[in-house]
Design a protein around this motif. Sequence first.
Motif, short mmCIF file in Angstrom:
data_model
loop_
_atom_site.label_atom_id
_atom_site.label_comp_id
_atom_site.label_asym_id
_atom_site.label_seq_id
_atom_site.Cartn_x
_atom_site.Cartn_y
_atom_site.Cartn_z
N TRP A 93 -35.57 38.05 -16.79
CA TRP A 93 -34.35 38.78 -16.59
C TRP A 93 -34.26 39.82 -17.68
CZ3 TRP A 93 -31.32 38.61 -12.43
CH2 TRP A 93 -31.46 37.52 -11.57
N SER A 97 -31.79 42.66 -14.29
CA SER A 97 -32.75 42.71 -13.18
C SER A 97 -33.79 41.61 -13.33
CB SER A 97 -33.46 44.07 -13.15
OG SER A 97 -32.54 45.11 -13.00
N TYR A 98 -34.25 41.12 -12.19
CA TYR A 98 -35.29 40.10 -12.19
C TYR A 98 -36.64 40.77 -12.05
CZ TYR A 98 -38.00 36.02 -10.77
OH TYR A 98 -38.94 35.02 -10.70
N PRO A 100 -40.48 40.00 -11.53
CA PRO A 100 -41.53 39.01 -11.27
C PRO A 100 -42.76 39.30 -12.10
CG PRO A 100 -41.33 40.53 -9.43
CD PRO A 100 -40.23 40.87 -10.38
N TYR B 33 -41.44 46.44 -3.69
CA TYR B 33 -42.08 46.42 -5.01
C TYR B 33 -43.36 47.25 -5.00
CZ TYR B 33 -39.61 41.85 -4.78
OH TYR B 33 -38.69 40.84 -4.59
N LEU B 45 -45.91 44.55 -12.17
CA LEU B 45 -44.83 45.25 -11.49
C LEU B 45 -44.57 46.61 -12.13
CD1 LEU B 45 -42.53 45.04 -9.34
CD2 LEU B 45 -41.06 44.26 -11.21
N GLN B 48 -39.18 48.30 -8.74
CA GLN B 48 -38.60 47.45 -7.72
C GLN B 48 -37.37 48.16 -7.15
OE1 GLN B 48 -36.72 42.88 -7.50
NE2 GLN B 48 -37.56 43.67 -9.41
N VAL B 55 -33.96 48.94 -8.80
CA VAL B 55 -33.47 47.76 -9.49
C VAL B 55 -34.06 47.69 -10.89
CG1 VAL B 55 -33.52 45.24 -9.52
CG2 VAL B 55 -33.10 46.47 -7.38
N ASP B 56 -35.36 47.97 -10.97
CA ASP B 56 -36.04 47.93 -12.26
C ASP B 56 -37.24 48.85 -12.24
OD1 ASP B 56 -36.51 46.43 -14.97
OD2 ASP B 56 -38.45 46.46 -13.96
N SER B 58 -38.70 49.43 -15.57
CA SER B 58 -38.96 49.38 -17.01
C SER B 58 -40.45 49.45 -17.34
CB SER B 58 -38.36 48.10 -17.60
OG SER B 58 -38.91 46.95 -16.98
N ARG B 98 -33.31 39.63 -2.87
CA ARG B 98 -33.53 39.11 -4.22
C ARG B 98 -32.83 37.78 -4.43
NH1 ARG B 98 -30.78 42.64 -7.57
NH2 ARG B 98 -31.74 41.70 -9.40
N GLY B 102 -31.91 36.40 -7.85
CA GLY B 102 -33.09 37.23 -7.92
C GLY B 102 -34.37 36.48 -7.63
#
Lengths: 112, 118
Positions: A93, A97-98, A100, B33, B45, B48, B55-56, B58, B98, B102
């Motif tokens: 987390w 956000s999650y 994977p 993804y 990853l 997403q 969502v992400d 990063s 999710r 999530g």
Amino acid sequence: LAKTTQPISMDSYEGQEVNITCSHNNIATNDYITWYQQFPSQGPRFIIQGYKTKVTNEVASLFIPADRKSSTLSLPRVSLSDTAVYYCLVGDWAGGSYIPTFGRGTSLIVHP
Amino acid sequence: EAGVAQSPRYKIIEKRQSVAFWCNPISGHATLYWYQQILGQGPKLLIQFQNNGVVDDSQLPKDRFSAERLKGVDSTLKIQPAKLEDSAVYLCASSLGRGLAGVGYEQYFGPGTRLTVT
């Protein structure tokens, strides 16, 4: 990021049971453990998912101890077609956000 | 049901060139993804999406990588300019959602695009 540790490779023979263990010491309280299988030149394919104790489906079983810091994928009576790379997946987390996170995977070779 | 579609399957470009990959997820899947898989490693990853929102991202090298998801369905991933270390397989995956935390939704992967940068 969450870190998983698996053996790099394993060898087995047709008809044997194979157990692959994954270590995930920092797993989040609400996270599931998911295992994927990947053949060369293909994307990973979902095998099984669990939160705790034991989960079984038509292809595998997943054993998760009470502390959830590890999990074991069990493949009964493997065949040559089970030769593949197996990944365990947990998540992180970050910023709400999650994310994977796959490990490096275990390359399983099944011999005749 | 149709799986996740990706194109092209293979691409060879020279460094400093640009390249784009396309992904069509499974119908009805809200989450998409993009992963980068370097030879011998697990998928990493990059970005997403939930419907058409990020969502992400990063782990996306934003100085050279960009991605968008049009109308919450198809998605494109672009690299401009490419570097030698971008040689990898780029995987697209989708899932129903999710979940409340999530987690809990299996991801369906496409066959990937193998990129070679020379």
